[in-house]
Design an enzyme around this catalytic site. Structure first.
Site, short mmCIF file in Angstrom:
data_model
loop_
_atom_site.label_atom_id
_atom_site.label_comp_id
_atom_site.label_asym_id
_atom_site.label_seq_id
_atom_site.Cartn_x
_atom_site.Cartn_y
_atom_site.Cartn_z
CE LYS A 52 1.83 -9.66 2.91
NZ LYS A 52 2.20 -8.27 3.01
CD GLN A 96 0.68 -5.04 3.14
OE1 GLN A 96 1.14 -6.06 3.64
NE2 GLN A 96 0.62 -4.88 1.83
CG ASP A 119 8.50 -6.70 4.12
OD1 ASP A 119 8.04 -7.47 3.27
OD2 ASP A 119 7.81 -5.88 4.76
N1 GUN Z 1 2.98 -3.91 0.06
C1 GUN Z 1 3.05 -4.48 -1.17
N2 GUN Z 1 4.03 -5.41 -1.20
C2 GUN Z 1 4.60 -5.42 0.03
C3 GUN Z 1 5.66 -6.16 0.61
O1 GUN Z 1 6.30 -7.02 0.00
N3 GUN Z 1 5.93 -5.88 1.92
C4 GUN Z 1 5.26 -4.94 2.63
N4 GUN Z 1 5.62 -4.73 3.88
N5 GUN Z 1 4.27 -4.22 2.10
C5 GUN Z 1 3.95 -4.47 0.82
#
Ligand code: GUN
Length: 281
Positions: A52, A96, A119
């Site tokens: 990311k 996360q 998100d």
């Molecule tokens: N962990 C796995 N996929 C995601 C996601 O799309 N957002 C977040 N915040 N954590 C994740």
């Protein structure tokens, strides 16, 4: 069969976003900022977060990762989120998942300002999406949606079958396809005859976390199949779709890896830019 190249689609989207960020920088003399909070040392989470950060830098966003040990108190995380909510240089906040057990996930999600919730997990964004109002849309279903639209721009009246009813994927995916006038069926572990449901589908989105569940004889010849699964097995990482079988039948299919995954991250950047733009009005 069309092999849907998520890596290429994501690279194209990032290029578009990079141009957009250049324009925003010229217009506002600042760039959108993404802050990711990473708690603990789970390897998959660390890899996601590194990707990311790398992608955010590539498109010219300001990016920051705040790391805490597994033992961090919930209060510390909530206070940090409140601080980031007030910080004008932060357009988007992502915590996360998964979180350590002693931290309340829903509390964390609801502490993030809806306007910075990249998100799309905050109940306010969930509600806005299901009501058809402007909202952040969860990155994975948004990525799936963009890939489907690349293969079939007009989804009017198409029958979509979603396998899996999670808040992360299945439910928001439903909303996105409903907006496109699809007839959507959400299936799950208690569905009586999953194969029969899938055989009706023009579009299948598999997001259940069961390795190679969707078989070749579950799919019509003209079906677009999107595989959200990432499952660790003895033979390596596989999706929720039996790739070898389904690729012989379907009209189009995403591979795992290299399908939905890269688009998810590109959509996170897109969401960050959208949050920034809305905050400038
Ligand atoms: N962990 C796995 N996929 C995601 C996601 O799309 N957002 C977040 N915040 N954590 C994740």
């Amino acid at each position: 069969m069309i092999l849907i190249d998520g890596k290429k689609a994501a690279a194209e989207l990032r290029e578009e976003l990079r141009h957009e960020v250049t324009g925003l920088k010229a217009k506002y003399n600042k760039v959108p900022g993404l802050t990711v909070i990473l708690i603990g040392d789970l390897t998959p989470s660390q890899i996601y977060v590194r990707n990311k950060e790398k992608s955010a830098n590539e498109v010219g966003l300001k990016s920051e990762v705040i790391k805490y040990p597994d033992s961090v108190e919930e209060k510390t995380v909530l206070e940090k989120i409140k601080e980031l909510n007030k910080d004008e240089t932060v357009s988007g906040i992502l915590v996360q998942l998964p979180l350590p057990k002693h931290i309340d996930k829903q509390k964390v999600i609801e502490t993030i300002l809806p306007s910075k919730d990249v998100d799309g997990f905050h109940p306010m964004n969930v509600g806005n999406l299901s009501s058809g109002y402007e909202s952040s849309v969860p990155c994975t279903p948004l990525g799936c949606y963009l890939l489907i639209k690349k293969v079939e721009p007009n989804l009017n009246g198409k029958k979509a079958v979603i396998v899996g009813r999670s808040n992360l994927n299945g439910k928001p995916m439903t909303q996105l396809l409903l907006k496109e006038n699809c007839t959507v069926t959400i299936t799950h572990s208690k569905t009586k005859d999953l194969k029969a449901e899938c055989l009706e589908a023009d579009i299948i989105v598999a997001a259940v976390g069961i390795p190679e569940l969707v078989k070749g004889d579950w799919v019509k010849r003209d079906t677009i199949v999107i595989d959200v699964g990432i499952n660790k097995t003895d033979k390596g990482i596989v999706g929720d779709v039996d790739f070898d079988e389904v690729s012989k039948n379907a009209k189009a299919l995403t591979p795992v890896p290299g399908g939905v995954g890269p688009m998810t991250i590109a959509c996170l950047l897109k969401n960050t830019i959208e949050c920034f733009k809305r905050s400038q009005i």
